[in-house]
Design a protein around this motif. Structure first.
Motif, short mmCIF file in Angstrom:
data_model
loop_
_atom_site.label_atom_id
_atom_site.label_comp_id
_atom_site.label_asym_id
_atom_site.label_seq_id
_atom_site.Cartn_x
_atom_site.Cartn_y
_atom_site.Cartn_z
N GLY A 133 -27.42 18.69 7.24
CA GLY A 133 -27.02 20.17 7.13
C GLY A 133 -28.25 21.07 6.61
N VAL A 134 -29.15 20.56 5.75
CA VAL A 134 -30.28 21.12 5.18
C VAL A 134 -31.64 20.57 6.02
CG1 VAL A 134 -29.41 22.12 3.01
CG2 VAL A 134 -30.53 19.95 3.24
N GLY A 135 -31.44 19.89 6.87
CA GLY A 135 -32.84 19.32 7.55
C GLY A 135 -33.32 17.95 6.82
N MET A 136 -32.35 17.37 6.21
CA MET A 136 -32.59 16.28 5.42
C MET A 136 -32.58 14.94 6.43
SD MET A 136 -31.40 14.97 1.55
CE MET A 136 -32.71 14.20 0.86
N LEU A 137 -33.26 13.82 6.44
CA LEU A 137 -32.90 12.53 7.29
C LEU A 137 -32.02 11.65 6.16
CD1 LEU A 137 -33.58 11.56 9.92
CD2 LEU A 137 -34.62 9.54 8.56
#
Ligand code: MIC
Ligand code: SF4
Length: 641
Positions: free
Chosen positions: A129-133
């Motif tokens: 949701g925050v652009g983390m893999l």
């Protein structure tokens, strides 16, 4: 193939240690952060110790206690103490029981765009949701990552989900992912990463994005990821972490292996019927179904927006007398805000029961519903029996649908509640670290307290050369890890004791299996498609292995369970439907030169001795996976190195 221009591709590229970024290739990526939770975590720390490590090598590792929080005996409490000592000893953050659910706390407190996270829980992708893999893995893979060993994976296919428009009132992020589950099924995401793009993205808050990523796990996906944009920056600012922001979006020319489109403005409130998250219908189709229990919370739906909205809708109303409404907030930060602004009081006055900040009913840790009842939950899984009541019917829906059901005593369209409350996200969230211990600045050689239920990791024998064994079990498609090894308050306390927990293998579906395996000493399981779907719990592979399972013949595997089977030296072979039809329970199978086969061959023959037939089966394994199985598991493999 311009995979590296996708968002997932850009993150992988920055972390690539070995291999090429091409779908299907085996690669190794470096892991920035890890998370563990108590139910899988005790084994992770036992494995970490068995690797001979003295501190973690990641940028950040967090150990959460959120699953086994009910302390009906000494076992869970001893696990908490053990995990706290391990955290202090190995330089890990420790989130104590009551601090919240790992995925929600991690999202708020630690998740960072462009970074990688490996977690011993299948809903780790919430941090997408925050652009983390963010990837869920078996505990052993997480222990290796904590030891600084890159994570080995096959490059997934990357699917773009283009979002347009804005969610209408009464439709939530939960409906977006239920819609995808209806379209794709619980097998639809196997081998894939879902990447959300398009103009609709900016209309979703980070928490809503996280809900969608969270339940990407139910599609069987590797993970899901959203861009890191202004909305992400605002979220990080609100949690006092703007310094952690970094932009991420697809670059020009990004190529995808699949493209889908969702017009958010066209979605309607949806609901998953018992007993699978993909049995999704429009709420209208089941209107009038009475419910006896409503549960709100879990790592899928316990954000400020969700719970504030629930409290606004409950305000000055009364929960239906036939319904037990339980609410389990996901983090101290959100709970604290709701306490201070009076929202919790509205819930309590309406007749809601406020539970601890933990997984609770989602994993059957209390709140088992009445016999034969209907329970409507904002959670992510509704496999039969998972609630703790074998014949209960569990439905999955958004908090809007849940609160409406709690008030009317039956499933209704939530618009019956009048106007949808407008929720404004706080510009600044509270930070309450009273239950979060930071890692010590220096390494301390503190003793680790291990209660009597915490047993060392078992020794695993290498693969034998001759396998002569009976098919002890033949199962259907979509067997979940909850079927293989149940959760719930009665079984979870034994997660640190493989000998004891192995007695619960397939207890619900095939209660005689354990005794039979004890008599046989060794056995084979035959299964259908998507074998081992659901959780990351490696106990669902390790406990059957402990009982003597050395070979599984399935039509297909869920990604996490397949990896766990390999990690514990079980051969995950593939069979076609024709072969599946011809093998029966109690068939006696003989395979000669198994070691040679596993080392070198892609196909081999099973000899069904009594039937006098030979049937083909396949091995789709990398060279590394072959060697791990030969050694009897990944721990032996790394120890030998
Ligand atoms: C789950 O939701 O099934 C769990 C409990 O969180 C599991 C982990 C476990 O079995 O401990 C998961 O999803 O990985
Ligand atoms: Fe906990 Fe349920 Fe989320 Fe699993 S799915 S981490 S049990 S809240």
């Amino acid at each position: 193939m311009r995979l590296e221009n996708t968002m997932a591709g850009q993150v992988i590229k920055r972390h690539l240690k070995e291999g090429k970024l091409y779908p299907g290739e085996e690669i190794a990526i470096c892991v920035d952060q890890t998370l563990t939770q108590d139910a899988t975590g005790t084994l992770v720390y036992l494995e970490f110790m068995a690797l001979g490590m003295d501190r973690v090598k990641t940028e950040l590792s967090v150990s959460y206690v959120d699953h086994n929080t009910l302390q009906t005996g000494f076992e869970n409490a001893d696990d908490h103490t053990f995990l706290m000592d391990c955290a202090q000893r190995f330089k890990v953050y420790f989130s104590k029981a009551g601090n919240g659910i790992c995925h929600q706390v991690h999202l708020e407190r630690f998740a960072r765009p462009y970074k990688t996270l490996l977690g011993s829980d299948s809903h780790t992708p919430t941090a997408g949701g925050v652009g983390m893999l963010a990837i869920g893995a078996g505990g052993m893979d997480v222990a290796l990552a904590m030891a600084g060993i890159p994570f080995v994976m096959r490059v997934p296919e990357i699917v773009r989900v283009e979002l347009k428009g804005k969610l209408p009132p009464w439709v939530g992020a939960k409906d977006v992912i239920l819609h995808l589950l209806a379209r794709l099924s619980v097998k639809g995401g196997i081998g894939k990463i879902f990447e959300y793009t398009g103009p609709g993205v900016r209309n979703l808050s980070v928490y809503e994005r996280a809900t969608i990523c969270n339940m990407g796990a139910e599609l069987g996906a590797w993970t899901s990821i959203f861009p890191s944009d202004q909305v992400t920056l605002n979220f990080l600012k609100a949690h006092g972490r703007e310094r952690d922001w970094e932009p991420l979006e697809p670059k020009e020319g990004a190529e995808y292996q699949g493209n889908m489109e969702i017009d958010l403005s066209k979605l309607e409130p949806l609901i998953a019927l018992p007993h699978s998250p993909d049995k999704v219908v429009n709420v209208r189709e089941v209107e009038g179904t009475e419910v006896q229990q409503v549960c709100i919370g879990s790592c899928t739906n316990s954000s400020f927006r969700d719970l504030k909205m629930v409290s606004q809708l409950l305000r000055d109303r009364k929960v239906h007398q036939e319904v037990s409404l339980v609410i389990s907030p996901g983090s101290k930060s959100v709970f604290g805000m709701l306490l201070e602004d009076g929202s919790i009081a509205h819930m309590v006055k309406a007749g809601a029961r406020i539970l601890e900040l933990a997984c609770g009913p989602c994993i059957g840790m209390g709140q088992a519903p009445p016999s034969g009842s209907n329970s409507l939950r904002t959670f992510n899984r509704n496999f039969k029996g998972r609630s703790g009541t074998e014949d209960a019917n569990v439905y999955l829906a958004s908090p809007e649908v849940a609160v409406a059901a709690a008030l009317f005593g039956k499933i209704v369209h939530p618009s019956l509640l009048g106007d949808h409350p407008k929720i404004v996200e706080p510009a600044q969230y509270q930070r309450d670290d009273s239950l979060l211990l930071s890692p010590p600045a220096e390494i301390k050689d503190i003793p680790i307290r291990m209660g009597p239920n915490i047993r060392p990791f078992p020794e695993l024998e290498p693969l034998p050369d001759l396998l002569e064994a009976k098919v002890v079990l033949k199962t259907d498609d979509n067997i979940s890890t909850d079927d293989i090894l149940p959760g719930g308050a009665k079984v979870l306390p034994f997660r640190s004791n493989i000998e004891v927990i192995s007695k619960f293998v397939y207890q619900r579906l095939y209660p005689d299996l354990v005794e039979e395996l004890k008599g046989e000493g060794i056995g084979i399981i035959v299964a259908g498609q998507n074998y081992g779907q659901g959780s990351s719990r490696e106990h669902a592979a390790l406990a059957p292995r402990y009982l003597g399972i050395r070979l599984v013949l399935a039509k297909g595997y869920a990604r996490l369970h397949r990896a766990n089977l390999i990690n514990f030296g079980i051969v995950p072979a593939l069979i076609g439907d024709e072969v599946y039809q011809r093998i029966e329970k109690n068939d006696f199978i003989r395979i000669e030169n198994l070691r040679e086969i596993v080392l070198k061959q892609d196909t081999f023959w099973l000899e069904l001795k009594e039937k006098g037939i030979k049937l083909p089966c396949q091995l789709q394994l990398s060279q590394r996976e072959r060697e791990i199985i030969l050694k009897g598991g990944i721990l032996n493999y790394y120890k030998a190195q």
